[in-house]
Motif scaffolding. Sequence first.
Motif, PDB file in Angstrom:
ATOM      1  N   ASN A 248       0.829  -1.202   0.000  1.00  0.00           N
ATOM      2  CA  ASN A 248       0.000   0.000   0.000  1.00  0.00           C
ATOM      3  C   ASN A 248       0.868   1.260   0.000  1.00  0.00           C
ATOM      4  O   ASN A 248       0.494   2.287   0.535  1.00  0.00           O
ATOM      5  CB  ASN A 248      -0.954   0.005   1.197  1.00  0.00           C
ATOM      6  CG  ASN A 248      -0.227  -0.222   2.501  1.00  0.00           C
ATOM      7  OD1 ASN A 248       0.998  -0.124   2.568  1.00  0.00           O
ATOM      8  ND2 ASN A 248      -0.973  -0.541   3.540  1.00  0.00           N
ATOM      9  N   VAL A 249       2.046   1.124  -0.613  1.00  0.00           N
ATOM     10  CA  VAL A 249       2.940   2.274  -0.727  1.00  0.00           C
ATOM     11  C   VAL A 249       3.242   2.508  -2.203  1.00  0.00           C
ATOM     12  O   VAL A 249       3.477   1.560  -2.950  1.00  0.00           O
ATOM     13  CB  VAL A 249       4.269   2.022   0.013  1.00  0.00           C
ATOM     14  CG1 VAL A 249       5.194   3.216  -0.118  1.00  0.00           C
ATOM     15  CG2 VAL A 249       4.008   1.698   1.476  1.00  0.00           C
ATOM     16  N   ALA A 250       3.236   3.767  -2.620  1.00  0.00           N
ATOM     17  CA  ALA A 250       3.660   4.121  -3.974  1.00  0.00           C
ATOM     18  C   ALA A 250       5.120   4.549  -3.888  1.00  0.00           C
ATOM     19  O   ALA A 250       5.490   5.353  -3.032  1.00  0.00           O
ATOM     20  CB  ALA A 250       2.807   5.272  -4.505  1.00  0.00           C
ATOM     21  N   TRP A 251       5.960   3.975  -4.726  1.00  0.00           N
ATOM     22  CA  TRP A 251       7.404   4.236  -4.668  1.00  0.00           C
ATOM     23  C   TRP A 251       7.844   5.044  -5.865  1.00  0.00           C
ATOM     24  O   TRP A 251       7.451   4.772  -6.990  1.00  0.00           O
ATOM     25  CB  TRP A 251       8.162   2.907  -4.689  1.00  0.00           C
ATOM     26  CG  TRP A 251       7.680   1.920  -3.690  1.00  0.00           C
ATOM     27  CD1 TRP A 251       6.762   0.934  -3.879  1.00  0.00           C
ATOM     28  CD2 TRP A 251       8.086   1.830  -2.317  1.00  0.00           C
ATOM     29  NE1 TRP A 251       6.566   0.226  -2.726  1.00  0.00           N
ATOM     30  CE2 TRP A 251       7.372   0.755  -1.749  1.00  0.00           C
ATOM     31  CE3 TRP A 251       8.992   2.549  -1.526  1.00  0.00           C
ATOM     32  CZ2 TRP A 251       7.511   0.383  -0.412  1.00  0.00           C
ATOM     33  CZ3 TRP A 251       9.143   2.177  -0.201  1.00  0.00           C
ATOM     34  CH2 TRP A 251       8.404   1.107   0.339  1.00  0.00           C
ATOM     35  N   GLN A 252       8.704   5.988  -5.602  1.00  0.00           N
ATOM     36  CA  GLN A 252       9.293   6.711  -6.723  1.00  0.00           C
ATOM     37  C   GLN A 252      10.729   7.059  -6.392  1.00  0.00           C
ATOM     38  O   GLN A 252      11.020   7.669  -5.370  1.00  0.00           O
ATOM     39  CB  GLN A 252       8.499   7.984  -7.041  1.00  0.00           C
ATOM     40  CG  GLN A 252       9.128   8.789  -8.178  1.00  0.00           C
ATOM     41  CD  GLN A 252       8.100   9.600  -8.944  1.00  0.00           C
ATOM     42  OE1 GLN A 252       7.349   9.067  -9.744  1.00  0.00           O
ATOM     43  NE2 GLN A 252       8.080  10.899  -8.702  1.00  0.00           N
ATOM     44  N   ARG A 253      11.639   6.678  -7.285  1.00  0.00           N
ATOM     45  CA  ARG A 253      13.045   7.003  -7.077  1.00  0.00           C
ATOM     46  C   ARG A 253      13.530   7.854  -8.242  1.00  0.00           C
ATOM     47  O   ARG A 253      13.317   7.490  -9.397  1.00  0.00           O
ATOM     48  CB  ARG A 253      13.879   5.722  -6.974  1.00  0.00           C
ATOM     49  CG  ARG A 253      15.283   6.006  -6.460  1.00  0.00           C
ATOM     50  CD  ARG A 253      16.109   4.746  -6.289  1.00  0.00           C
ATOM     51  NE  ARG A 253      17.265   4.999  -5.408  1.00  0.00           N
ATOM     52  CZ  ARG A 253      18.368   4.267  -5.365  1.00  0.00           C
ATOM     53  NH1 ARG A 253      18.493   3.220  -6.155  1.00  0.00           N
ATOM     54  NH2 ARG A 253      19.355   4.578  -4.541  1.00  0.00           N
ATOM     55  N   PHE A 254      14.197   8.948  -7.914  1.00  0.00           N
ATOM     56  CA  PHE A 254      14.719   9.816  -8.961  1.00  0.00           C
ATOM     57  C   PHE A 254      16.095   9.338  -9.379  1.00  0.00           C
ATOM     58  O   PHE A 254      17.067   9.476  -8.643  1.00  0.00           O
ATOM     59  CB  PHE A 254      14.813  11.262  -8.455  1.00  0.00           C
ATOM     60  CG  PHE A 254      13.499  11.976  -8.442  1.00  0.00           C
ATOM     61  CD1 PHE A 254      12.767  12.094  -7.271  1.00  0.00           C
ATOM     62  CD2 PHE A 254      12.993  12.532  -9.606  1.00  0.00           C
ATOM     63  CE1 PHE A 254      11.557  12.766  -7.266  1.00  0.00           C
ATOM     64  CE2 PHE A 254      11.779  13.206  -9.604  1.00  0.00           C
ATOM     65  CZ  PHE A 254      11.054  13.322  -8.429  1.00  0.00           C
ATOM     66  N   LEU A 255      16.192   8.768 -10.581  1.00  0.00           N
ATOM     67  CA  LEU A 255      17.498   8.419 -11.132  1.00  0.00           C
ATOM     68  C   LEU A 255      17.974   9.597 -11.968  1.00  0.00           C
ATOM     69  O   LEU A 255      17.163  10.429 -12.371  1.00  0.00           O
ATOM     70  CB  LEU A 255      17.367   7.188 -12.039  1.00  0.00           C
ATOM     71  CG  LEU A 255      16.689   5.968 -11.434  1.00  0.00           C
ATOM     72  CD1 LEU A 255      16.485   4.900 -12.497  1.00  0.00           C
ATOM     73  CD2 LEU A 255      17.511   5.434 -10.276  1.00  0.00           C
ATOM     74  N   PRO A 256      19.291   9.659 -12.241  1.00  0.00           N
ATOM     75  CA  PRO A 256      19.758  10.757 -13.084  1.00  0.00           C
ATOM     76  C   PRO A 256      19.062  10.778 -14.446  1.00  0.00           C
ATOM     77  O   PRO A 256      18.873  11.831 -15.042  1.00  0.00           O
ATOM     78  CB  PRO A 256      21.257  10.479 -13.250  1.00  0.00           C
ATOM     79  CG  PRO A 256      21.617   9.621 -12.100  1.00  0.00           C
ATOM     80  CD  PRO A 256      20.402   8.814 -11.772  1.00  0.00           C
ATOM     81  N   GLY A 258      16.000   9.856 -14.965  1.00  0.00           N
ATOM     82  CA  GLY A 258      14.571  10.122 -14.834  1.00  0.00           C
ATOM     83  C   GLY A 258      13.970   9.294 -13.714  1.00  0.00           C
ATOM     84  O   GLY A 258      14.570   8.331 -13.258  1.00  0.00           O
ATOM     85  N   PRO A 259      12.780   9.640 -13.272  1.00  0.00           N
ATOM     86  CA  PRO A 259      12.168   8.933 -12.142  1.00  0.00           C
ATOM     87  C   PRO A 259      11.577   7.586 -12.542  1.00  0.00           C
ATOM     88  O   PRO A 259      11.008   7.448 -13.629  1.00  0.00           O
ATOM     89  CB  PRO A 259      11.049   9.882 -11.692  1.00  0.00           C
ATOM     90  CG  PRO A 259      10.743  10.711 -12.892  1.00  0.00           C
ATOM     91  CD  PRO A 259      11.968  10.765 -13.734  1.00  0.00           C
ATOM     92  N   ILE A 260      11.723   6.617 -11.652  1.00  0.00           N
ATOM     93  CA  ILE A 260      11.102   5.319 -11.837  1.00  0.00           C
ATOM     94  C   ILE A 260      10.082   5.138 -10.717  1.00  0.00           C
ATOM     95  O   ILE A 260      10.381   5.417  -9.558  1.00  0.00           O
ATOM     96  CB  ILE A 260      12.139   4.174 -11.839  1.00  0.00           C
ATOM     97  CG1 ILE A 260      11.428   2.812 -11.994  1.00  0.00           C
ATOM     98  CG2 ILE A 260      12.993   4.177 -10.580  1.00  0.00           C
ATOM     99  CD1 ILE A 260      12.376   1.648 -12.245  1.00  0.00           C
ATOM    100  N   ALA A 261       8.879   4.733 -11.075  1.00  0.00           N
ATOM    101  CA  ALA A 261       7.811   4.622 -10.076  1.00  0.00           C
ATOM    102  C   ALA A 261       7.175   3.251 -10.125  1.00  0.00           C
ATOM    103  O   ALA A 261       7.033   2.652 -11.198  1.00  0.00           O
ATOM    104  CB  ALA A 261       6.757   5.691 -10.325  1.00  0.00           C
ATOM    105  N   LEU A 262       6.805   2.780  -8.941  1.00  0.00           N
ATOM    106  CA  LEU A 262       6.136   1.489  -8.806  1.00  0.00           C
ATOM    107  C   LEU A 262       4.805   1.775  -8.122  1.00  0.00           C
ATOM    108  O   LEU A 262       4.772   2.234  -6.977  1.00  0.00           O
ATOM    109  CB  LEU A 262       7.001   0.584  -7.924  1.00  0.00           C
ATOM    110  CG  LEU A 262       7.102  -0.896  -8.254  1.00  0.00           C
ATOM    111  CD1 LEU A 262       7.516  -1.103  -9.694  1.00  0.00           C
ATOM    112  CD2 LEU A 262       8.109  -1.555  -7.320  1.00  0.00           C
ATOM    113  N   LEU A 263       3.708   1.547  -8.811  1.00  0.00           N
ATOM    114  CA  LEU A 263       2.397   1.875  -8.267  1.00  0.00           C
ATOM    115  C   LEU A 263       1.646   0.582  -7.966  1.00  0.00           C
ATOM    116  O   LEU A 263       1.505  -0.273  -8.843  1.00  0.00           O
ATOM    117  CB  LEU A 263       1.615   2.725  -9.284  1.00  0.00           C
ATOM    118  CG  LEU A 263       2.357   3.981  -9.768  1.00  0.00           C
ATOM    119  CD1 LEU A 263       1.610   4.662 -10.902  1.00  0.00           C
ATOM    120  CD2 LEU A 263       2.565   4.948  -8.614  1.00  0.00           C
ATOM    121  N   PRO A 264       1.168   0.414  -6.743  1.00  0.00           N
ATOM    122  CA  PRO A 264       0.565  -0.865  -6.352  1.00  0.00           C
ATOM    123  C   PRO A 264      -0.759  -1.148  -7.067  1.00  0.00           C
ATOM    124  O   PRO A 264      -1.606  -0.272  -7.186  1.00  0.00           O
ATOM    125  CB  PRO A 264       0.328  -0.695  -4.850  1.00  0.00           C
ATOM    126  CG  PRO A 264       0.252   0.767  -4.627  1.00  0.00           C
ATOM    127  CD  PRO A 264       1.125   1.409  -5.656  1.00  0.00           C
TER     128      PRO A 264
END
Lengths: 465, 287
Positions: A248-256, A258-264
Amino acid sequence: SSADMAAVRGRALLAPLGARLRPQPRAPLRSAASAPPLYDVVVSGGGMVGSAMAAALGHDIHFHDKKIALLEAGPRKEYDHMPDSYSNRVSSISPGSATLLSSFGAWDHVCSLRLKPFRRMQVWDACSEALIIFEKDDLDDMGYIVENDVIMSALTKQLDAVADRVEVFYGSRAVGYTWPLPSHSCDTSPWVQIELADGRRLQTKLLIGADGHNSVVRKEAEIKNIEHQYDQSAVVATLHLSEATDNNVAWQRFLPTGPIALLPLSDTASSLVWSTSHQHASELLSMDEESFVDSINSAFWSNINHSDFIDSAGAMFRSALSLLKPSGTAVRQLPPSVAKVDPDSRAMFPLGMGHATEYVQHRVALIGDAAHRVHPLAGQGVNLGFGDIACLAHHLSAAAFNGSDLGSLKHLLKFETERQRHNVSLIAATDVLKRLYSTSLAPLVLLRTWGLQVTNALPPVKVRI
Amino acid sequence: SLFRLTVARPFSTSHSSVDSKEMKKFQLLAHKWWDEEGEYSALHSMNDIRVPFIRDTLLSMSSNYHLGNPLSGVKILDVGCGGGLLSEPLGRLGASVTGIDPLEDNIRTADQHKSFDPVLASRIQYKSSSLEEIVEDSMETFDVIVASEVVEHVADLETFIRCCSQVLKPEGSLFITTINKTQLSYILGIVVAEKIMGIVPEGTHEWEKFVPPEELEHLLESNGFSVKTVNGMLYNPLSGSWSWMESTSLNYAVHAVKLGAQGQSGTTDAPSEMDIQQCSATAGTAG
């Protein structure tokens, strides 16, 4: 002269300079006396935003006796049966958007199909340890991840429910618009004329353009659009996690890159939205499934972009911060790891930003991507469109209850002012964030690291976001 | 062309409520009605408060409500309708509207403007006429009369009110908006509005003909009406919008109800039989 009077008001009310009156209609079978059918509102574009706009008006009590048309170029899709596998196009729906959808009964349908509420968002930087966690203090949901097909299914159902007021034209593309002259000066029709590809014609008192970021309505109305193509594409896919989790968490990591996101999507599945360079995006699409999964896990877990300098600077700042505000930082969770990707679920599309300088003109209004286009990093795209709908529907409802001419600029301008005020800062901030995070240059990384940490520690700022 | 002169029907009998000097003033602007940002912009924005005022008052008095058409089934007479600025919103809300105006050019503009909307075209009928001329054929015909920005232009206010009473059904509503006769209304309503800021075309109003609310109330109550509401109105020239205010020293709106056959709330005198006959006789000979 009337032009001077309009100028005094400081806003050009006349139809766009050089408004073209198209040559006489090619309608040999029609007598001159029979005018094309007249609608109160025509919505051009039957995507999520256009359909929701038509449904919202169709369910409004002050529109009970009005005639609304929705023009959709594609065919009618049947959604009675949802496939077991998830679609790769999903949206993050804010609580405000959920409220709009439930105002005309669509949210119930969404809930009965499928959706995934999430309680928390964790956003962090690949170049440092800096992270920010968003969660609500109460146990409310922060937002919902919903497949776009699910939303369309719910909207189609609610449109069917008001079919006596809302006529949906499938397979109908508008090929031409004729704008009226200011109504006080002419003997010709004061309505907007619409010509469809199959030769049919419609008239309307108000045309709402919901036809996406390449909006034809916007172009034909000669409304200037500030736009910029990012040198990025978004890669989407449906992923299966290594192990079942509350998810139940939305993850987003900013890579150089661009951002990568994992949406449940469920306890075992998540949707991927990875914004990266066009080249990298093509590589991701063409590599085999195992390598693809490895790339994703590496993107979330690898510290390859850290530098000692940044790490220590970040750590120092964090300790300084915790002296001032001991309870500031929240617990860092670890993102889930991915086991496999749904075959055939990988796709990519180019990204850009856009903002129309005007949202309205006499008898015309733009909503959704036709008015504004943002980078997906903020997860806001469709929510801005739903916000446009809530605002425009409110003003049109009041105008209808006042017996006003629906196409009158008076209330359309109120909609424009409210939404531009809201949208511009968000779009600009998203653009700045996108550019800020597209670099691994130390000073900028440090800046955003500290910025992120401060933001994380300060409740009022987090709430505002 | 704008300056085409129409031979206006002579309305010179002293019992008439139409003032021919007034008509000439409006003749020149007959084509400007529908420019929302033009000479009549303040009247356009007045719809934002006068339409809800009429609508909500009528809704609160009735028990029926038709979804989407709050004024469905209501017969309204719009006296001095001009180009139809108020008739059209009332028509859109479902009412059957008869709009009358002594100036033919106004009626022509109004007819042309409504003609493009089939719903409005069927709900609204315009007639070039004075109020007296329709009395004989319209006794107790209308549920509602609206006389907005009109009474400050009529020659004989008492006759006007009597005729309103005759064409109104018992317990029907009369809505009036007009301008008070005060120092303030001279300064703001004439000097500033007409001469300085051009909010109203110059020469439109004559301060002498402004009507204080006390006088209007008295005339209404002595002609079979019960005054229910008096509200002050204020125009903000910077925002171009109207709002309600406590004080009636500038513009104001009145809602009055024609007493029923039994005459309730006994503070007024019912009009005598002789008064009514005299008014009809006059109407028959006018023009």
